[in-house]
Enzyme design. Structure first.
Site, PDB file in Angstrom:
ATOM      1  N   PHE A  47     -11.703 -16.336 -26.563  1.00  0.00           N
ATOM      2  CA  PHE A  47     -10.910 -16.468 -27.429  1.00  0.00           C
ATOM      3  C   PHE A  47     -10.883 -15.177 -28.302  1.00  0.00           C
ATOM      4  CE2 PHE A  47     -10.770 -21.103 -26.646  1.00  0.00           C
ATOM      5  CZ  PHE A  47      -9.702 -21.238 -26.873  1.00  0.00           C
ATOM      6  N   ASP A  48      -9.786 -14.738 -28.447  1.00  0.00           N
ATOM      7  CA  ASP A  48      -9.581 -13.717 -29.763  1.00  0.00           C
ATOM      8  C   ASP A  48      -9.657 -14.595 -31.072  1.00  0.00           C
ATOM      9  OD1 ASP A  48      -8.835 -11.374 -31.068  1.00  0.00           O
ATOM     10  OD2 ASP A  48      -6.840 -12.128 -31.681  1.00  0.00           O
ATOM     11  N   LEU A  49     -10.171 -13.754 -32.245  1.00  0.00           N
ATOM     12  CA  LEU A  49     -10.287 -14.450 -33.247  1.00  0.00           C
ATOM     13  C   LEU A  49      -8.961 -14.320 -34.267  1.00  0.00           C
ATOM     14  CD1 LEU A  49     -11.773 -16.267 -35.264  1.00  0.00           C
ATOM     15  CD2 LEU A  49     -13.305 -13.780 -35.824  1.00  0.00           C
ATOM     16  N   ASP A  50      -8.970 -13.255 -34.572  1.00  0.00           N
ATOM     17  CA  ASP A  50      -7.856 -12.991 -35.566  1.00  0.00           C
ATOM     18  C   ASP A  50      -6.365 -13.129 -34.887  1.00  0.00           C
ATOM     19  OD1 ASP A  50      -9.636 -12.261 -37.476  1.00  0.00           O
ATOM     20  OD2 ASP A  50      -9.415 -10.313 -37.400  1.00  0.00           O
TER      21      ASP A  50
END
Length: 235
Positions: free
Chosen positions: A9-12
């Protein structure tokens, strides 16, 4: 059967909406450097890419100016910016569901690891992730391809088909393409439809719920890569 064993997962823009904290910290940095300070909407392109790329491309800064801007940015971000952030609705439920499915979850972000860890702990979702991998504070390991490759090296017994990268910007999808793993583009973040489809993700998800439907083994056929490039898309 679940299509993937390990989900990155990317965060932002993927797990949380960091707009206020990022844009206000950029404004703080520009003000400190006596530069023109755009409004928050104009600074949305800063959400996602590594900071050194954004300050260079969007502000035209040289290497020295870019590093100074990053230092000022982090000065405010550490104090307040990282907490000016909102978790997207349904994310905890998604993570809980995937944990129940015994899918390994990893955060793959261009944000420095130390900040990502604090943000995930702040939201009380850090325990869902087996690894949290970001960039280094010195700017190394900042490209998404480098981050993804670092993660893959931690799982030498897994195949490329076991992994998928989820993100809202082209950098996430390009990194996945460069390494050779599948990707899921989410449209509720900060990348435009044109930006995302140009990178040919395996799936396109318009909500956290659609991400869940893809990952628990019931992919939405109309969202597959081959179906989303219709006549309305210029790519």
């Amino acid at each position: 059967m679940n299509p993937y064993k390990i989900v990155l997962f990317d965060l932002d823009g993927t797990l949380s909406d960091p707009k206020a904290g990022i844009t206000k910290s950029v404004q703080y940095a520009l003000e400190k450097m006596n530069k023109a300070v755009p409004d928050e909407e104009e600074l949305k392109p800063f959400i996602g890419p590594p900071l050194h790329v954004s300050f260079s491309e969007y502000c035209g800064f040289n290497e020295w100016q870019t590093q100074m801007a990053i230092d000022y940015y982090r000065e405010r971000f550490k104090r307040a910016g990282m907490y000016e952030n909102e978790l997207y609705a349904d994310v905890p439920h998604l993570l809980h569901t995937l944990n129940d499915q015994r899918i390994k979850l990893i955060v793959a972000t261009s944000k420095p690891t130390v900040f990502a860890e604090k943000i995930l702990k702040y939201f009380a979702i850090d325990h869902y992730f087996e690894l949290i991998v970001g960039s280094q504070l010195d700017g190394s390991r900042s490209s998404k391809a480098e981050i993804i490759q670092f993660i893959l090296n931690c799982y030498p017994d897994c195949e490329l088909d076991d992994f998928v990268m989820i993100g809202d910007r082209e950098h996430d999808l390009i990194g996945a393409n460069q390494i050779g793993i599948d990707s899921i583009a989410v449209t509720y973040g900060y990348g435009s439809f044109e930006e995302l489809t140009a990178c040919h993700p395996m799936y396109l998800a318009e909500s956290v719920e659609e991400v869940k439907e893809i990952l628990v083994g019931r992919p939405l056929k109309q969202k597959r890569k081959g179906d989303m490039l219709d006549e309305s898309c210029p790519f």
